[in-house]
Design an enzyme around this catalytic site. Structure first.
Site, PDB file in Angstrom:
ATOM      1  N   THR A 176       0.862  -1.175   0.000  1.00  0.00           N
ATOM      2  CA  THR A 176       0.000   0.000   0.000  1.00  0.00           C
ATOM      3  C   THR A 176       0.899   1.224   0.000  1.00  0.00           C
ATOM      4  OG1 THR A 176      -1.567  -1.234   1.403  1.00  0.00           O
ATOM      5  CG2 THR A 176      -1.914   1.125   1.257  1.00  0.00           C
ATOM      6  N   VAL A 205     -12.490  -5.762  -0.893  1.00  0.00           N
ATOM      7  CA  VAL A 205     -12.119  -4.400  -0.501  1.00  0.00           C
ATOM      8  C   VAL A 205     -11.427  -4.465   0.852  1.00  0.00           C
ATOM      9  CG1 VAL A 205     -12.952  -2.091   0.076  1.00  0.00           C
ATOM     10  CG2 VAL A 205     -14.038  -3.380  -1.779  1.00  0.00           C
ATOM     11  N   THR A 227      -0.772   0.076   6.424  1.00  0.00           N
ATOM     12  CA  THR A 227      -0.431  -0.884   5.372  1.00  0.00           C
ATOM     13  C   THR A 227      -0.311  -2.266   5.991  1.00  0.00           C
ATOM     14  OG1 THR A 227       1.285  -1.573   3.799  1.00  0.00           O
ATOM     15  CG2 THR A 227       2.026  -0.271   5.664  1.00  0.00           C
TER      16      THR A 227
END
Length: 314
Positions: A176, A205, A227
């Site tokens: 991320t 998601v 992350t």
């Protein structure tokens, strides 16, 4: 005018040191610096924390070295679904997109959602159409594809075939990007963007577009971008949890962030990290994996980036 601060991450679970050449590591550090420079240019000119985090994340979305935008992970069906969010600590408003297939810079779409105020999160085809109607650049889905992600998807499918997916390296699984900032007026902001994890189920998601989980900012307290294994960030409301520990328990930013990432997640054995900045400009960047792409700028304007345990002054 008060202190300013900026910190970024490009994902925890970075590749093992031997997986890339020194030239490739150097190229990743260059893009981390470029991200810092973009955000710092805003802050040093007296600009808003919100503009700074967006600018920093856009640079990483455009870089092939991180799992967001160009270079994002491929899902199990072999295409990209992108998520992003942004939050303004001043107004306590935020915006997010999830499952986008065509928005070149999802963080820009998240900003658009936030500023229009019609909703907080828009997903899938509707997110792409919303962004395009708003004048943002859209691209074919294969724009985001890089050879490294194709290989990572193949590796994860092989793990799946052998039943060894749980033992895959963090770099094979996810990543991320994110940024947090404090501006000279004392306002905080955070932004996060991701392609999810390699070989993720279609429609999955994670936490990156979930306000309070992967992204959170509250003036006077802190801003957080996370992350790692997103499902746990959602279930533990990580961004909000860190802020709550600072606000209600009086913990330092470092205590609060480390408590969640190092202690709370330890029983689960999952990879996680975050960057955070508080109202005084203190920065924390804990992670429990071998490494985390990260960078920050001191109040004196000195730049630092890191991947594993070695920190590079730039």
């Amino acid at each position: 005018m008060g202190p300013v601060a900026l910190a970024i991450h490009g994902g925890c679970g970075v590749m093992a040191k031997l997986d890339l050449s020194e030239e490739e590591w150097a190229a990743a550090r260059v893009d981390l610096r470029r991200s810092l420079e973009a955000g710092w240019a805003v802050l040093s000119a007296g600009g808003r924390a919100l503009d700074a985090v967006e600018a920093a994340v856009v640079v990483m979305e455009d870089s092939p070295h991180f799992n967001a935008g160009y270079g994002a992970a491929l899902n199990a069906a072999g295409y990209h679904e992108l998520d992003a969010s942004i939050m303004d600590g001043t107004t306590q408003t935020g915006g997010a997109v999830a499952g986008s297939r065509h928005i070149r810079n999802p963080v820009k779409a998240a900003r658009m959602v936030m500023e229009r105020g019609e909703m907080v999160l828009v997903a899938g085809k509707a997110a792409d159409e919303y962004a395009e109607a708003g004048g943002l650049e859209t691209v074919p889905n294969d724009y985001f594809t890089t050879e490294r992600r194709v290989k990572a998807l193949a590796a994860m499918k092989e793990h799946e075939r052998k039943g060894t997916a749980a033992g895959a390296s963090e770099s094979e699984k996810h990543g991320t990007v994110g940024a947090v900032a404090l501006d000279a007026k004392g306002h905080l902001a955070a932004a996060t963007s991701t392609g999810g994890y390699n070989n993720k189920p279609e429609g999955r998601v994670g936490d990156s577009p979930v306000i309070g989980a992967g992204t959170y900012a509250r003036d006077g307290v802190c801003a957080v971008s996370g992350t790692g294994k997103g499902e746990f960030f959602i279930l533990h409301a990580v961004g909000h949890e860190v802020a709550s520990r600072v606000a209600y328990l009086g913990e330092s930013l470092e205590q609060a962030a480390s408590k969640v990432i190092i202690e709370d997640f330890k029983p689960y054995g999952i990879g996680a990290g975050l960057v955070a900045v508080d109202a005084m400009g203190n920065i924390s960047a804990p992670y429990n994996t071998d490494g985390m792409f990260r960078g920050w700028v001191t109040a004196e304007g000195k730049f630092f980036v890191a991947t594993h345990d070695q920190v590079f002054a730039l």
